[in-house]
Design a protein around this motif. Structure first.
Motif, short mmCIF file in Angstrom:
data_model
loop_
_atom_site.label_atom_id
_atom_site.label_comp_id
_atom_site.label_asym_id
_atom_site.label_seq_id
_atom_site.Cartn_x
_atom_site.Cartn_y
_atom_site.Cartn_z
N GLY A 46 6.48 -1.97 -6.47
CA GLY A 46 7.01 -1.02 -6.78
C GLY A 46 5.62 0.05 -7.50
O GLY A 46 5.62 0.92 -7.74
N ASN A 47 4.21 -0.98 -7.56
CA ASN A 47 3.38 -0.59 -8.01
C ASN A 47 2.39 -0.13 -6.96
O ASN A 47 1.98 -0.76 -5.90
CB ASN A 47 2.33 -1.53 -8.91
CG ASN A 47 1.06 -0.99 -9.48
OD1 ASN A 47 0.52 0.02 -8.98
ND2 ASN A 47 0.35 -1.91 -10.24
N VAL A 48 1.66 1.09 -6.55
CA VAL A 48 1.29 1.84 -5.40
C VAL A 48 -0.19 0.98 -5.27
O VAL A 48 -0.70 0.84 -4.28
CB VAL A 48 0.98 3.06 -5.62
CG1 VAL A 48 0.32 3.52 -4.41
CG2 VAL A 48 2.14 3.86 -5.66
N ASP A 49 -0.64 0.33 -6.52
CA ASP A 49 -1.89 -0.43 -6.30
C ASP A 49 -1.73 -1.65 -5.35
O ASP A 49 -2.78 -2.19 -4.84
CB ASP A 49 -2.29 -0.96 -7.51
CG ASP A 49 -2.68 0.21 -8.61
OD1 ASP A 49 -3.38 1.30 -7.96
OD2 ASP A 49 -3.10 -0.05 -9.70
N THR A 50 -0.52 -2.15 -5.15
CA THR A 50 -0.29 -3.33 -4.24
C THR A 50 -0.72 -2.82 -2.97
O THR A 50 -0.96 -3.79 -2.17
CB THR A 50 1.28 -3.49 -4.14
OG1 THR A 50 1.56 -3.68 -5.58
CG2 THR A 50 1.56 -4.44 -3.31
N LEU A 51 -0.85 -1.55 -2.53
CA LEU A 51 -1.42 -1.18 -1.23
C LEU A 51 -2.70 -1.21 -0.88
O LEU A 51 -3.33 -0.86 -0.07
CB LEU A 51 -0.78 0.16 -0.98
CG LEU A 51 0.75 0.33 -1.13
CD1 LEU A 51 1.41 1.98 -0.73
CD2 LEU A 51 1.45 -0.64 -0.13
N LEU A 52 -3.56 -1.35 -1.93
CA LEU A 52 -4.98 -1.37 -1.85
C LEU A 52 -5.25 -2.55 -1.23
O LEU A 52 -4.81 -3.85 -1.82
CB LEU A 52 -5.60 -1.35 -3.38
CG LEU A 52 -5.44 0.14 -3.87
CD1 LEU A 52 -6.05 -0.05 -5.64
CD2 LEU A 52 -5.88 1.31 -3.27
N VAL A 53 -6.35 -2.54 -0.34
CA VAL A 53 -6.84 -3.71 0.31
C VAL A 53 -7.46 -4.67 -0.56
O VAL A 53 -7.38 -6.19 -0.59
CB VAL A 53 -7.59 -3.41 1.49
CG1 VAL A 53 -8.38 -4.64 1.92
CG2 VAL A 53 -6.81 -2.52 2.48
N THR A 54 -8.17 -4.09 -1.60
CA THR A 54 -8.66 -5.06 -2.61
C THR A 54 -7.84 -5.76 -3.66
O THR A 54 -8.04 -7.00 -3.81
CB THR A 54 -9.63 -4.10 -3.33
OG1 THR A 54 -8.89 -3.27 -4.13
CG2 THR A 54 -10.86 -3.58 -2.85
N ALA A 55 -6.57 -5.04 -3.72
CA ALA A 55 -5.60 -5.85 -4.53
C ALA A 55 -5.14 -7.12 -3.94
O ALA A 55 -4.91 -8.16 -4.37
CB ALA A 55 -4.42 -4.90 -5.02
N ILE A 56 -4.79 -6.68 -2.55
CA ILE A 56 -4.44 -7.97 -1.54
C ILE A 56 -5.54 -8.91 -1.45
O ILE A 56 -4.89 -10.23 -1.55
CB ILE A 56 -4.12 -7.33 -0.16
CG1 ILE A 56 -2.78 -6.51 -0.52
CG2 ILE A 56 -3.62 -8.43 0.93
CD1 ILE A 56 -2.48 -5.52 0.66
N ALA A 57 -6.50 -8.80 -1.24
CA ALA A 57 -7.68 -9.78 -0.94
C ALA A 57 -7.81 -10.64 -2.38
O ALA A 57 -8.44 -11.54 -2.23
CB ALA A 57 -9.02 -9.16 -0.40
N ALA A 58 -7.72 -9.91 -3.31
CA ALA A 58 -7.92 -10.49 -4.80
C ALA A 58 -6.89 -12.00 -5.05
O ALA A 58 -6.07 -12.08 -4.13
CB ALA A 58 -7.82 -9.74 -5.85
#
Length: 76
Positions: free
Chosen positions: A64-76
């Protein structure tokens, strides 16, 4: 804004991401939109997520958090 959809070639698997038409409405983001030139999606809009630093994720992985769609968030 994020949207949920199901690809026609992958029934039952839903994804969350952004919509090309929303990006086209913004001059600063329209460069990430392309039109499929051949194949089953010919003439439809697509989004080059890599240009935006985003990705689309399975709906089951979206919190539900749009930040989940950030590539940097996924790579972290």
């Amino acid at each position: 804004m994020s949207y949920s959809w199901e690809y026609t070639n992958e029934p039952g698997a839903r994804y969350v991401g952004v919509m090309a038409q929303d990006l086209l409405a913004r001059e600063d983001l329209s460069h990430a939109v392309f039109i499929f030139e051949d194949g089953p999606h010919k003439g439809f809009y697509g989004v080059d997520y890599s240009v935006l630093g985003l990705t689309c994720v399975r709906e089951s992985e979206f919190d539900g958090n749009v930040d989940t769609l950030l590539v940097t968030a996924i790579a972290a």
